[in-house]
Write an enzyme that holds these catalytic residues in place. Structure first.
Site, mmCIF file in Angstrom:
data_model
loop_
_atom_site.group_PDB
_atom_site.id
_atom_site.type_symbol
_atom_site.label_atom_id
_atom_site.label_comp_id
_atom_site.label_asym_id
_atom_site.label_seq_id
_atom_site.Cartn_x
_atom_site.Cartn_y
_atom_site.Cartn_z
ATOM 1 N N HIS A 199 -35.404 -3.204 -22.863
ATOM 2 C CA HIS A 199 -33.834 -3.343 -22.948
ATOM 3 C C HIS A 199 -33.047 -2.134 -23.559
ATOM 4 O O HIS A 199 -32.257 -1.925 -24.507
ATOM 5 C CB HIS A 199 -33.667 -4.638 -24.043
ATOM 6 N N ARG A 223 -30.097 -9.865 -17.675
ATOM 7 C CA ARG A 223 -30.468 -10.854 -18.836
ATOM 8 C C ARG A 223 -31.978 -11.248 -18.314
ATOM 9 O O ARG A 223 -31.956 -11.652 -17.046
ATOM 10 C CB ARG A 223 -29.494 -11.649 -19.395
HETATM 11 P P1 NDP Z 1 -18.372 -7.597 -15.909
HETATM 12 O O1 NDP Z 1 -17.883 -8.891 -16.507
HETATM 13 O O2 NDP Z 1 -17.633 -6.578 -15.972
HETATM 14 O O3 NDP Z 1 -19.012 -7.835 -14.369
HETATM 15 C C1 NDP Z 1 -19.496 -9.001 -13.824
HETATM 16 C C2 NDP Z 1 -19.819 -9.282 -12.393
HETATM 17 O O4 NDP Z 1 -20.388 -10.132 -12.293
HETATM 18 C C3 NDP Z 1 -18.379 -9.268 -11.834
HETATM 19 O O5 NDP Z 1 -18.313 -8.483 -10.466
HETATM 20 C C4 NDP Z 1 -18.398 -10.677 -11.434
HETATM 21 O O6 NDP Z 1 -17.610 -11.119 -10.222
HETATM 22 C C5 NDP Z 1 -19.687 -10.992 -11.051
HETATM 23 N N1 NDP Z 1 -20.084 -12.272 -11.191
HETATM 24 C C6 NDP Z 1 -20.027 -13.207 -12.441
HETATM 25 N N2 NDP Z 1 -20.402 -14.422 -12.224
HETATM 26 C C7 NDP Z 1 -20.828 -14.478 -10.562
HETATM 27 C C8 NDP Z 1 -21.251 -15.596 -9.787
HETATM 28 N N3 NDP Z 1 -21.506 -16.757 -10.165
HETATM 29 N N4 NDP Z 1 -21.327 -15.012 -8.612
HETATM 30 C C9 NDP Z 1 -21.246 -13.839 -8.236
HETATM 31 N N5 NDP Z 1 -20.887 -12.906 -8.936
HETATM 32 C C10 NDP Z 1 -20.505 -13.168 -10.383
HETATM 33 O O7 NDP Z 1 -19.835 -7.347 -16.555
HETATM 34 P P2 NDP Z 1 -20.503 -5.644 -16.803
HETATM 35 O O8 NDP Z 1 -20.676 -5.064 -15.388
HETATM 36 O O9 NDP Z 1 -20.112 -4.860 -18.112
HETATM 37 O O10 NDP Z 1 -22.020 -6.226 -17.585
HETATM 38 C C11 NDP Z 1 -22.646 -6.992 -16.555
HETATM 39 C C12 NDP Z 1 -23.989 -7.556 -17.492
HETATM 40 O O11 NDP Z 1 -24.729 -6.316 -17.858
HETATM 41 C C13 NDP Z 1 -23.632 -7.884 -19.060
HETATM 42 O O12 NDP Z 1 -23.087 -9.178 -18.639
HETATM 43 C C14 NDP Z 1 -24.797 -7.840 -19.619
HETATM 44 O O13 NDP Z 1 -25.439 -9.200 -19.492
HETATM 45 C C15 NDP Z 1 -25.614 -6.717 -19.070
HETATM 46 N N6 NDP Z 1 -26.000 -5.697 -19.724
HETATM 47 C C16 NDP Z 1 -27.130 -5.219 -20.083
HETATM 48 C C17 NDP Z 1 -27.413 -3.819 -20.852
HETATM 49 C C18 NDP Z 1 -28.838 -3.577 -20.933
HETATM 50 O O14 NDP Z 1 -28.923 -2.612 -21.613
HETATM 51 N N7 NDP Z 1 -29.788 -4.018 -20.325
HETATM 52 C C19 NDP Z 1 -26.379 -3.526 -21.161
HETATM 53 C C20 NDP Z 1 -25.078 -3.810 -20.944
HETATM 54 C C21 NDP Z 1 -24.955 -4.860 -19.977
HETATM 55 P P3 NDP Z 1 -15.826 -10.906 -10.319
HETATM 56 O O15 NDP Z 1 -15.979 -9.487 -10.163
HETATM 57 O O16 NDP Z 1 -15.547 -11.514 -9.174
HETATM 58 O O17 NDP Z 1 -15.426 -11.173 -11.622
HETATM 59 C C1 OXD Z 2 -25.147 -5.550 -23.573
HETATM 60 C C2 OXD Z 2 -26.456 -5.182 -24.081
HETATM 61 O O1 OXD Z 2 -24.566 -6.810 -23.260
HETATM 62 O O2 OXD Z 2 -26.833 -4.074 -24.399
HETATM 63 O O3 OXD Z 2 -24.181 -4.611 -23.956
HETATM 64 O O4 OXD Z 2 -27.369 -6.086 -23.278
#
Ligand code: NDP
Ligand code: OXD
Length: 306
Positions: free
Chosen positions: A269, A221
């Site tokens: 994006h 993001r």
């Molecule tokens: P998940 O919820 O599966 O994974 C999130 C990861 O971040 C976990 O490993 C979590 O740790 C870690 N995390 C969360 N908070 C913290 C913190 N404070 N400190 C350290 N680590 C932290 O999310 P996804 O992998 O599915 O997606 C990640 C992000 O990608 C989405 O939230 C979205 O914003 C972005 N995205 C962007 C897209 C694009 O097209 N650009 C498309 C899809 C998603 P833990 O394992 O311990 O829970």
């Molecule tokens: C998502 C994205 O969060 O597309 O899936 O950004």
């Protein structure tokens, strides 16, 4: 069963048709103010009015992985909120990030510029060992990305809130190991959810901790990154470049310095798109599972923010 659909983004008709086909016997309608109470909702960034009117929802299904727009809302008290769980996004994210890493490491932009000038030049091969890649966030997408990067034999690191174990990836966890993670990283990939803890996480101090010649890939993001701090570190030479797919304001406003910066590659994006068929199949399967009283994967914790 009644399903309501609320998204400002894609054309609703193919989603409505797909959901109707996957959930025969259900009423599937695009939401409009005053619509009858539904059982489940399929949404992307709905207005607060939607949730205020649909307070009896049992399930809210997000049409993406990131739920930052949803958790800002007052959510229906008894609804489970479910994010997309891969649904074809992880492989897209892996190919996008590997492409960005390899384009930087293999100096492909510089070769392209040479060729455009009509110059047939060779550059001295760089050492992979000098380009450790650190992935922040090791969830559904981050784990897939880290494993894909490791396949290309880059030293690969990962950082998450709780400790993870991933073969071929040196894993760090929590704030106490963040500094060591940063100091060991040269190419930083952000795949964190946007929460109060992770907002502005890439700033002058943290990016300044990366190894000299650092490179930033933000595919999570825009609000994870402090824009001015990135530009200052690129201009000072501490950072070599950045590939940015997400921005504080989208579309990226005309005149924003990222558009023209010679060390920044911008994409709109698009690193991992929501794939309609895969997403509908996943959401419909989970709606049916919830109706049968079975647990489903991908339920978010609104207090944690992801
Ligand atoms: P998940 O919820 O599966 O994974 C999130 C990861 O971040 C976990 O490993 C979590 O740790 C870690 N995390 C969360 N908070 C913290 C913190 N404070 N400190 C350290 N680590 C932290 O999310 P996804 O992998 O599915 O997606 C990640 C992000 O990608 C989405 O939230 C979205 O914003 C972005 N995205 C962007 C897209 C694009 O097209 N650009 C498309 C899809 C998603 P833990 O394992 O311990 O829970
Ligand atoms: C998502 C994205 O969060 O597309 O899936 O950004």
């Amino acid at each position: 069963m009644r399903i309501t659909f609320c998204s400002p983004g894609p054309k609703p008709e193919p989603w409505l048709a797909g959901l109707r086909a996957a959930l025969p016997g259900s009423v599937v309608e695009k939401w409009q103010p005053g619509a009858p109470q539904a059982d489940h909702a399929v949404v992307w960034a709905p207005p607060q009015q939607f949730f205020d009117e649909q307070a009896g929802l049992k399930g809210v299904f997000n049409m993406g992985a990131g739920v930052d727009a949803l958790v800002k809302c007052r959510l229906p008290p008894h609804a489970v909120v479910v994010r997309l769980d891969d649904a074809g996004m992880a492989v897209q994210m892996a190919e996008f990030v590997c492409h960005a890493v390899i384009r930087h490491f293999r100096e492909l932009d510089a070769y392209e510029a040479d060729i455009a000038r009509g110059e047939w030049t060779y550059r001295k091969p760089l050492a992979r060992a000098d380009f450790p890649v650190g992935v922040m966030g090791l969830g559904v997408l981050g784990e897939r990305v880290a494993k894909a990067v490791a396949q290309f034999e880059f030293p690969t690191l990962g950082w998450s809130r709780t400790r993870r174990r991933i073969e071929g990836v040196r894993c760090f966890a929590g704030p106490e190991q963040f500094e060591e993670f940063l100091a060991s990283t040269r190419i930083l990939v952000c795949l964190l959810p946007l929460t109060p803890e992770t907002q502005d996480i890439m700033n002058a101090r943290t990016l300044g901790r990366l190894r000299p010649g650092g490179y930033v890939i933000n595919v999570a993001r825009g609000a994870h990154l402090v824009d001015e701090d990135l530009i200052a570190l690129l201009d000072s030479g501490h950072l070599a470049g950045a590939a940015l797919d997400v921005f504080r304001t989208e579309p990226l406003p005309a005149g924003h310095p990222f558009w023209q910066h010679p060390k920044i590659a911008v994409t709109p994006h698009t690193s991992a798109r929501t794939l309609r068929e895969e997403s509908i199949a996943q959401i419909a399967g989970k709606i049916l599972a919830l109706e049968r009283g079975e647990p489903v994967a991908g339920v978010i914790d609104p207090k944690r923010g992801y």
